[in-house]
Design a protein around this motif. Sequence first.
Motif, PDB file in Angstrom:
ATOM      1  N   HIS A 123      -3.626   3.022   8.062  1.00 34.21           N
ATOM      2  CA  HIS A 123      -4.939   2.447   8.346  1.00 34.21           C
ATOM      3  C   HIS A 123      -5.210   1.303   7.371  1.00 34.21           C
ATOM      4  CE1 HIS A 123      -9.588   2.977   7.963  1.00 34.21           C
ATOM      5  NE2 HIS A 123      -9.268   1.869   8.565  1.00 34.21           N
TER       6      HIS A 123
ATOM      7  N   GLN B 159      -7.645  -1.478   6.137  1.00 39.86           N
ATOM      8  CA  GLN B 159      -9.050  -1.892   6.185  1.00 39.86           C
ATOM      9  C   GLN B 159      -9.131  -3.410   6.047  1.00 39.86           C
ATOM     10  OE1 GLN B 159     -11.611   1.767   4.500  1.00 39.86           O
ATOM     11  NE2 GLN B 159     -10.800   0.475   2.901  1.00 39.86           N
TER      12      GLN B 159
ATOM     13  N   ASN C  89      -8.068  -2.278   0.310  1.00 42.07           N
ATOM     14  CA  ASN C  89      -6.941  -1.342   0.300  1.00 42.07           C
ATOM     15  C   ASN C  89      -6.359  -1.363  -1.099  1.00 42.07           C
ATOM     16  OD1 ASN C  89      -6.734  -0.993   3.377  1.00 42.07           O
ATOM     17  ND2 ASN C  89      -6.602  -3.208   3.108  1.00 42.07           N
TER      18      ASN C  89
ATOM     19  N   ARG D 125       2.848   2.088  -3.198  1.00 37.51           N
ATOM     20  CA  ARG D 125       1.946   2.408  -4.305  1.00 37.51           C
ATOM     21  C   ARG D 125       2.110   1.459  -5.483  1.00 37.51           C
ATOM     22  NH1 ARG D 125       0.367   8.080  -4.015  1.00 37.51           N
ATOM     23  NH2 ARG D 125       0.992   8.793  -1.969  1.00 37.51           N
TER      24      ARG D 125
ATOM     25  N   ASP E 224      -3.249   4.182  -0.913  1.00 38.60           N
ATOM     26  CA  ASP E 224      -4.112   4.545   0.220  1.00 38.60           C
ATOM     27  C   ASP E 224      -3.232   4.840   1.432  1.00 38.60           C
ATOM     28  OD1 ASP E 224      -6.475   4.213  -1.176  1.00 38.60           O
ATOM     29  OD2 ASP E 224      -6.827   2.160  -0.460  1.00 38.60           O
ATOM     30  N   ASP E 225      -3.845   5.392   2.464  1.00 40.15           N
ATOM     31  CA  ASP E 225      -3.137   5.642   3.721  1.00 40.15           C
ATOM     32  C   ASP E 225      -2.667   4.304   4.306  1.00 40.15           C
ATOM     33  OD1 ASP E 225      -2.332   6.171   6.283  1.00 40.15           O
ATOM     34  OD2 ASP E 225      -4.316   6.797   7.003  1.00 40.15           O
TER      35      ASP E 225
ATOM     36  N   ILE F 130       0.857  -1.198   0.000  1.00 41.96           N
ATOM     37  CA  ILE F 130       0.000   0.000   0.000  1.00 41.96           C
ATOM     38  C   ILE F 130       0.890   1.244   0.000  1.00 41.96           C
ATOM     39  CG2 ILE F 130      -1.767   1.289   1.263  1.00 41.96           C
ATOM     40  CD1 ILE F 130      -2.560  -1.448   2.583  1.00 41.96           C
TER      41      ILE F 130
ATOM     42  N   GLN G 225     -11.065   8.307   7.361  1.00 48.80           N
ATOM     43  CA  GLN G 225      -9.844   9.115   7.248  1.00 48.80           C
ATOM     44  C   GLN G 225      -9.477   9.636   8.629  1.00 48.80           C
ATOM     45  OE1 GLN G 225      -8.264   9.317   4.459  1.00 48.80           O
ATOM     46  NE2 GLN G 225      -9.776   8.883   2.870  1.00 48.80           N
TER      47      GLN G 225
ATOM     48  N   HIS H 193     -16.747   3.461   2.327  1.00 50.80           N
ATOM     49  CA  HIS H 193     -15.872   4.632   2.255  1.00 50.80           C
ATOM     50  C   HIS H 193     -14.819   4.560   3.357  1.00 50.80           C
ATOM     51  CE1 HIS H 193     -18.439   6.276  -0.792  1.00 50.80           C
ATOM     52  NE2 HIS H 193     -19.479   5.997  -0.037  1.00 50.80           N
ATOM     53  N   ARG H 194     -13.599   4.820   2.975  1.00 51.44           N
ATOM     54  CA  ARG H 194     -12.468   4.718   3.892  1.00 51.44           C
ATOM     55  C   ARG H 194     -12.552   5.765   4.997  1.00 51.44           C
ATOM     56  NH1 ARG H 194      -6.881   3.215   4.251  1.00 51.44           N
ATOM     57  NH2 ARG H 194      -7.347   1.520   2.819  1.00 51.44           N
TER      58      ARG H 194
END
Length: 289
Positions: A244, A246, A236, A84, A240-241, A81, A275, A272-273
């Motif tokens: 965190h 998911q 994910n 990227r 993404d961040d 993640i 934030q 929805h993620r």
Amino acid sequence: MNALKSAILDTYIATTWPWRTRFRAVQSRVGMAPVMVLFYHRVADHDLTPWTITNDDFRRHLDWLQAKFELVSLAESQRRIATRFNMRPCVSITFDDGYAENCDQAIGELNARQIPATYFVTLANVVSGEPFPHDVKLGMNAPPNTIDQLREMVAGGNIEIGGHTRTHADLGAIHDPDKLQDEVIDASQELGELVGQSIRYFAFPFGQCANLNDVAINMLRKHGILGFCSAYGGYNFPGDDPYHIQRIHGDRELSRLRNWLTVDPRKLAAVHRYQPCYTRLQEAVGGPA
Ligand SMILES: [Zn+2]
């Protein structure tokens, strides 16, 4: 799942299969393949609660997952993640709470197949031996892991222990910083000392957006925890961040798992993620860092 529901789900998967195939091909080609993290709780063959899966079903899950995905550690998922770039849909396996019966077969199965997993443990229960609050509510007495079982997992080298609070508290409902510090940081450090492994990851009990807490997340960051997991579903993707992660429920119905992990367009659009608001700790709690 009854036969009708199962038939409807199969039809839905078949109808959306061309979209799924195209999505997977495009995302993989550009290094944006999904990074999916599953959470299980209890693998046992009796007292089948919604958070229990039988040993046979768990083996069926592993057979299917091994055939379809790269199975990687949580740290490797996070790396994909963060960097990227992910060429192939991958899956990490996690467990929450710390049920003793997982050591009957499931942990051995993971070790035999060399599938890495992260095992999030609620400290007070493994220390006291008392059943988890959600099982007590059902009048059930499913024993938590012993400290020796957790040490054995660590020694096996395949399972990483993570933090899951001291009392399985709903952290979204706690606003007292001292209480949060105890549930999130102190409990994780004590757990690490007991099992002989430093705690790198944390999973929020219940894991829905309402159960997350930005002050707790900032404490985790400040104390060097590498990332946290939610449990409201969701994929994910690279970029993404990465703090965190998911997670998706390891539902005992393989057809549901198949629907989610081949990227359900409906789930993709609907979830929805969360934030988190990252701040310096003193800004979050109004005291010295
Ligand atoms: Zn839990």
